[in-house]
Design an enzyme around this catalytic site. Sequence first.
Site, PDB file in Angstrom:
ATOM      1  N   ALA A  61       0.834  -1.206   0.000  1.00  0.00           N
ATOM      2  CA  ALA A  61       0.000   0.000   0.000  1.00  0.00           C
ATOM      3  C   ALA A  61       0.871   1.260   0.000  1.00  0.00           C
ATOM      4  O   ALA A  61       1.962   1.265   0.551  1.00  0.00           O
ATOM      5  CB  ALA A  61      -0.890  -0.003   1.234  1.00  0.00           C
ATOM      6  N   GLY A 102       0.782  -5.696  -0.496  1.00  0.00           N
ATOM      7  CA  GLY A 102       0.177  -5.697  -1.830  1.00  0.00           C
ATOM      8  C   GLY A 102       1.186  -6.033  -2.917  1.00  0.00           C
ATOM      9  O   GLY A 102       0.811  -6.565  -3.972  1.00  0.00           O
ATOM     10  N   GLU A 105       1.222  -9.701  -2.955  1.00  0.00           N
ATOM     11  CA  GLU A 105      -0.062 -10.188  -3.481  1.00  0.00           C
ATOM     12  C   GLU A 105      -0.103 -10.045  -5.005  1.00  0.00           C
ATOM     13  O   GLU A 105      -0.615 -10.912  -5.707  1.00  0.00           O
ATOM     14  CB  GLU A 105      -1.223  -9.440  -2.819  1.00  0.00           C
ATOM     15  N   GLU A 125       0.430  -7.019   7.031  1.00  0.00           N
ATOM     16  CA  GLU A 125      -0.837  -6.348   7.360  1.00  0.00           C
ATOM     17  C   GLU A 125      -1.244  -6.514   8.814  1.00  0.00           C
ATOM     18  O   GLU A 125      -1.857  -5.641   9.420  1.00  0.00           O
ATOM     19  CB  GLU A 125      -1.962  -6.857   6.444  1.00  0.00           C
TER      20      GLU A 125
END
Length: 704
Positions: A61, A102, A105, A125
């Site tokens: 992020a 992210g 991911e 996270e």
Amino acid sequence: MTAHYQTHGEVAVITLDNPPMNGMGLSTRRAAVQALQRAQDDPAVRAIVIAGAGKVFSSGADIKEFGSPKAYQEPNLLGLIRACEASPKPVLAAMHGVCMGGGLELALGCHYRIAAPGTRMALPEVKLGLIPGAGGTQRLPRALGVEPALNLIVSGEPVASELLAQLPGQKLFDRIAASNDTLLDEALALAREVAQRHADGTPLPRVRDLPCQHPQGEAYFQFARNMAKGMAPRYPAPLKCIDAVELATHKPFEDGLALEREMFVNLMHTPESMALRHVFAAERAASKIADVPADTPTRPIRSVAVIGAGTMGGGIAMNFLNAGIPVVLLEQQQAALDRGLAIIHKNYQAQVSKGKLKQDKLDQRLALLRSTLSYADLADADLVIEAVFEDMGVKEQVFKQLDAVMKPGAILASNTSTLDLNRIAGFTRRPQDVVGLHFFSPANVMKLLEVVRGAQTAPDVLATVMALGKTIKKTCVVSGVCDGFIGNRMLEQYVRQAGFLLDEGCTPQQVDRALEQFGFAMGPFRVGDLAGNDIGWAIRKRRYVEKPEVRYSKTADLLCELGRFGQKTGAGWYDYAPGKRDPIPSPLVQQLIEQNRQQIGVQPRAISDEEIVQRMVFALVNEGAHLLQEGIAAKAGDIDMVYLTGYGFPVWRGGPMHYADQFGLFNVVQAMRRFARNPHDDASFWQPAPLIERLLAEGRTFTG
Ligand code: NAI
């Protein structure tokens, strides 16, 4: 553009370029989706590599978008990952440096993955009270195996790519490159290879299609839950991580993905996650000073001098030795110097015996330490920190001497905890070079460093000490000049309430238990016994003269008159068995409390834990609001960082000011008005600070 597009023959390379960490912000996502489309549309392109510019692949992020609607605007991260996964042309992730959140991911949504050795892989996270929300909990167990994936997800800690690549059966990496330098070439070679492999229409491998099982799933997940409950009982996110990974073992991929999303969104609204995200942002914001631009030049600090080798001086010196910066330590007498040096050696030796420090490292550190009785030996230091007795006369002598001997441009710092830094600066002919560096005890351990900005402290001095604070791994918070600065000025009101609570009916153990249940590491009376009750006594004696109108409970004075200073004297608010630190409720202290109640004519009443917590915490909040209004603290988040890193305030509550926002400023003001009506409390203190009234009227909060 925050992502670039280039072709290398038949391979398109999309480079994420959003410094410093290639955060997956809206503009990066948009640029990446466009580049992906461009590669699809170009018939000459047969494979696509996604890489990161600079030192990292991506940290996930974009913290600049934290909490803003932009973070979720289309194309969101899930959309970008889907677009990669659905690409008819093979997409490869080429990872280096950092591949987290992210970023990981996204890589898991690619068909192939190659990493440079040493790439820090993580799904962090959970550290923000969340679970990975873009497929991480569903894809990572499929790619890496359930146990290592859960470990990464629940701990949030990074693991090096080459270590993960050794796990049997792992499908996270197709290849580990030889080095960062060869990564792109090796990624291009792999891209050509797979383009060839799939030229005949062989389906592209997708992590989502991999099986995900654990042979003893039920028992394993039960163990994991027990462990998480034991280690992080206050946080909901670790248990949700486990739930989500378990889903991956028995739900179809798309169902798992939808449930993961639901859990992620629910966690976003938990007080714990809101607090952790506030702390994350506040910590970064604390290092920025509004009128000192980030590009302010700093002064080089190649050597440090410390004056006074007492409780603070030794610990302060260790910070710099640990960072490889030479230190010269000055005392007025050889005996004091020897005592100070012996404590430094003892502290280091304890680290060696615990296996926390290697002997050769210790030798390196000690080789950087010199000691002296002569000011002439300090002249060349770039920074000098004074940690002598808390007495203006002594400080005056020391700073006049420093002014005479230190080279021009040296920074002169004081570790004073209560004295007026502007007066101290006035003892020199260079007040612009004087700053407060208020370390907390033990100075080599505590994270907090209050940087005290004098009226004339130069911007480059501030920029220098803030950068140096980072080097020695402190959380620096800037405070203006006032008695007690941010932390101790607030603490005085907190401790004052603790005294009134005794007067009105509480026992020390009840107050401590209530605050510890709220989440403080230790209640105020246990802290008093640890730090020494004589410190507060000295301050109160000064206050009785300076501010006779301010009332304190006299019980603490009765305690100190008996020499019960705390653990160091074997007795304080509690009794202690010889050589032990466990607090034992003291009948004598109970007598002192009752004696004082009789003297002031108070009938004790039953006081709820809720009242105890609110009076103590809102005392911090009201004083914090005054500090903001006076400009002593620049931001509410700074105050929160002081309390989280220096005073044991529970992290999952985000600090006093964030807690007040969550509690609702309206409710806080109502409670203050109630306390003001209590005849045994201090009605004038409980007038809500005008800043609180203003924020409330404007519908705003401290930290919003
Ligand atoms: P301390 O009494 O343990 O040590 C002071 C040392 O300074 C002694 O070893 C003394 O010999 C030496 N000293 C005194 N005058 C000197 C001079 N003219 N030249 C050279 N050395 C001299 O005191 P402590 O606790 O280390 O405090 C030092 C300063 O740090 C004070 O300003 C105090 O307010 C501040 N401080 C103390 C904290 C604590 O928890 N003890 C926390 C934060 C700040």
